[in-house]
Scaffold this active site. Structure first.
Site, mmCIF file in Angstrom:
data_model
loop_
_atom_site.group_PDB
_atom_site.id
_atom_site.type_symbol
_atom_site.label_atom_id
_atom_site.label_comp_id
_atom_site.label_asym_id
_atom_site.label_seq_id
_atom_site.Cartn_x
_atom_site.Cartn_y
_atom_site.Cartn_z
ATOM 1 C CD GLU A 74 -2.501 1.522 2.549
ATOM 2 O OE1 GLU A 74 -2.621 0.656 3.326
ATOM 3 O OE2 GLU A 74 -2.338 2.661 2.625
ATOM 4 C CD GLU A 115 1.082 9.860 -0.435
ATOM 5 O OE1 GLU A 115 1.753 9.132 -0.154
ATOM 6 O OE2 GLU A 115 0.030 9.661 0.687
ATOM 7 C CB CYS A 130 -2.677 5.862 3.364
ATOM 8 S SG CYS A 130 -2.970 4.929 4.928
#
Lengths: 533, 533
Positions: free
Chosen positions: A264, A394, A301
């Site tokens: 992930e 990100e 996340c």
């Protein structure tokens, strides 16, 4: 720094042993004071440590495959109780090591979530439904999902010292529920927390008769050794939560060795706010977005790192409201000494790709701890479409990029430029004014995300059987699996065990004619049933 | 060789079109005469052909995602009927292109299996159970497996012109059942058969209103372009059945691009014959082994290429019986002009690793067609353990290697040296004399194979919900999935679509409160049920 003989031991084959010839050592740091914490240092393991864990993990895998499912469930339940019994110490240690607030976050949210997750995994292991026993009486063929035959290597992230910890979190619980031993790599951001959890795990394993080697943990190893470990034939599968760079390297190593790997990685979790919603309740949504983005200092996340606004005057009011909220917010503590610079680098990438800074933007130097100013950026839809990759960088911190669409027609094109994400959210008019735009966006977003939300922010991942904490690449490596939610999470760490014409007494209990619990749901000759075969 | 304008067209976006600037051309060959077949030649496609298919596949994916499941089921059923209606022509063409016997193999076994598989896929698509709809009413979260959002690229093997054909076989059926378009690469060993199937697929798609681009096919492309295609962002997943070298290359390309890839590569399918079984019914088992190994001239992925014999005099009688059977057998026709040499190379590898030739061993030059002598080799357990990798080289033809164990204790060590395989079989005494050895072997073999058999040879893969036609690496790339058997095969080509707080009228029918068929099994708040939510 402590000499070798005072370094914290590592957990190998059921015992805490001294790391052999560590290649380095480190201390935990309190990110709210930037000071190293006292007590013992932690070893950076060399290959022989890892090799010993592999050998013990292989033995444990063979033994665990023969245990009744109830024994594994007992371990998971016992471990959940042990974590709760040591809650005060765990919360205090995790708070010192991560700077995350004691309450409500660590004590009232993350710790109960972690023990709850372990109990859900226990339930999945006990009832066995996750394993989908399938019986074809006419063909004489039966199959069931079972353990992989080796240890699962779990790398936890820095941002959840309990709930995603390699030795206690979701991947750990799922791998154990499916009957596999775990070799956990503690995150160096919270080694003391991980050590406490590992103590509780070991005690619970001993109390419930799990084999030595069912739960093992080391604190750190050089990158090259981590990749060598992931590719080792003795490792049955790899699970990782963390940065894209590290995830991609691990995935490449595991892929090449032909083993299941679940990574992930990163996600900007776009939020689309449509024209009717902006008009109807723009300020309320701005407040929601701000809260979701600021939660955990933006280190989730599922943080909404990007919001796309439909054009018009209400969008400007939304931007203004968010700018005020962001500028007035206090910086939260970031998790590691490297965090502020990493966020600064991400903000610099966004700015050099054309985003304008509306608020914040710098490393927070007023606070004593590692921190970054709550930050808001803005870019036009047109500019976004010119460099959508860079503008989806990100920033793992309290940073949000607003994309102001130049026209309604541009919204689908912005959606089409989205990489694979864990989530996307769409806010639309409650009266239906946005329905046409919603439909157009939904067609585009559905295959690009794991979880699609309406009128709700993506932070806060419920541990639900219906949850998908996963999504298309590059948010994870396979869009068919979730890391959160039982029974689905367990199936990732299983092999499909088929028995063809195998004599009845040699079948595992879940595949014999008689339903072993009376309640195990099995697919027998074309129907789900609890009857005997 | 035919000029470009007489080359067979390729199927792109609902139309048969001329390949643009092919990089080469080829003809089908009758392997039983080694002669090129008449009629049109086939193009080797350049990138623009493939690019056009990608664009059409993307459009088709978006459209298919909105189709009711019943429509996709109708297509699969119609296509099954169309294949049966053209059975005579298909069987005749496949026989000419592959040399496989018309009866019973092609007409009575493989063709009905193929149409039956398509109907099972239709059933899975129609009832929707494969998609596991999950509803958590308290959390407001619902999820279901759905299509991937792009075309699935399917590469079929040479050995099943119908049942594993890229445009008609198991992977095709599974990908379509999950709602995805397919781009098929025909195998150059049976292009005419593939063209006939594609015609039937296209007519069925048109008749049932599938979008243009739902089924597309090209005949060949250079290796580099195949890998580029597998890595293209527009491709949602890749399925491959064939050699290890080609499978590994495709897997690497797809892995790097982060997409699901299912490769079924190689397997020697070890058969263990224990002491009691040898004593009790050695001759019968030798006959079974010979038949299983000779079937399809040994060109099955589940051919038993290696048999391990418990020590003792009965093993010698077994070897002798098998040697007689092998020496007396006529060579079958191999599939392609390259097959005989490939088998010869594999036999040479086995011999240079220490195996002794007991029968056969050479390219069969008596027959007019491509053939290899039925071949039996033997090696001692001790020698096997010295070079287990080379001695597990797959020979894709009528070749079997006997491993004569030197002691009972050696059997588990031989089992431990086994790579991941699709299957393993154990023959044991019916009275229980071998039970202890069986238990020891089972512990070792279980995690190394997908399907474990007792007293049955591995060839013949039943299309059963309980089947696992899959196994640990390197037999496939993931041990959790099967390529044969519905509904399980369909899940491979799906993403987990989660809806969080999504307004009820925007949910897909399978996740709305009302059960759309009244019979759809859904996991609602902790139980499988057909009730409304």
């Amino acid at each position: 720094m402590s000499p070798i003989d005072t370094l914290h031991p590592i957990l190998v084959d059921g015992r805490w042993i001294r790391a052999g010839a560590p290649t380095g050592r480190f201390r935990a740091v309190d990110p709210s004071t930037k000071r190293e914490l006292g007590g013992r240092g932690y070893p950076v393991s060399d290959w022989p440590d890892l090799e010993a864990m592999l050998a013990a993990g292989r033995r444990a895998a063979a033994d665990m495959a023969r245990l009744p499912a109830g024994r594994i469930a007992d371990f998971l339940d016992t471990y959940a109780g042990a974590i709760e019994a040591r809650a005060a110490e765990l919360v205090e240690t995790a708070h010192r090591e991560t700077g995350l607030p004691t309450e409500p976050r660590l004590r009232n949210v993350e710790l109960p979530r972690t023990s709850g997750q372990l109990r859900q995994a226990a339930q999945a292991a006990r009832d066995g439904g996750w394993s989908r026993p399938t019986i074809d009486t006419a063909a004489g063929i039966r199959s069931v999902h079972g353990p992989l035959g080796g240890p699962v290597l779990v790398f936890g992230p820095n941002n959840f010292p309990f709930a995603f910890n390699g030795i206690a979190g979701g991947d750990f619980a799922a791998a154990i529920a499916a009957g596999n031993p775990v070799i956990a790599k503690a995150h160096p951001g919270h080694p003391g927390t991980s050590a406490l959890l590992a103590e509780a795990a070991l005690a619970s394993a001993e109390a419930t008769g799990l084999p030595a080697g069912a739960v093992q943990m080391f604190f750190h190893a050089d990158v090259g050794l981590g990749l060598r470990l992931a590719a080792d034939p003795a490792v049955a599968a790899v699970a990782f939560t963390g940065s894209r760079a590290a995830g991609m390297a691990l995935k490449a190593a595991a892929d090449k060795a032909g083993k299941p790997v679940y990574v992930e990685m990163s996600s900007v979790n776009p939020v689309f706010v449509l024209a009717g919603a902006l008009r109807e309740r723009g300020t309320a949504i701005a407040n929601e977005l701000h809260a979701s983005c600021a939660m955990g200092a933006g280190q989730f996340c599922t943080k909404p790192g990007l919001a796309v606004l439909a054009p018009g005057g209400h969008a400007e009011a939304f931007v203004e409201a968010l700018r005020h909220l962001t500028a007035a917010a206090a910086p939260g503590v970031l998790l590691t000494p490297r965090s502020p610079q990493a966020v600064a680098d991400a903000v610099a990438r966004l700015r050099s790709a054309g985003a304008d800074l509306l608020a914040g933007g710098g490393i927070a130097d007023a606070a004593a701890g590692h921190a970054f100013q709550p930050t808001l950026l803005r870019v036009s839809g047109r500019r976004f479409l010119e460099d959508p990759v860079a503008l989806q960088s990100e920033a793992f911190g309290p940073v949000c990029l607003l994309v102001a669409a130049d026209s309604t027609e541009q919204l689908p094109r912005i959606a089409e430029a989205m990489e694979g994400n864990l989530t996307a959210a769409v806010y639309s008019d409650t009266g239906g004014a946005d329905d046409e735009t919603y439909d157009a966006l939904e067609r585009i977003l559905r295959p690009r995300v794991g979880r699609l939300l309406n009128d709700r922010m993506p932070t806060g991942v419920a541990v639900s059987a219906a949850m998908n904490h996963g999504g298309p690449f590059p948010s994870t490596g396979h869009p068919g699996f979730t890391a959160v939610g039982f029974p689905a999470a367990a199936i990732r760490f299983s092999a499909l065990h088929c028995y063809d014409n195998v004599r009845h007494h040699r079948l595992p209990p879940s595949l014999r004619d008689h339903n072993p619990t009376g309640a195990l749901l099995r697919w027998i000759d074309g129907e789900w049933t609890t009857r005997d075969a």
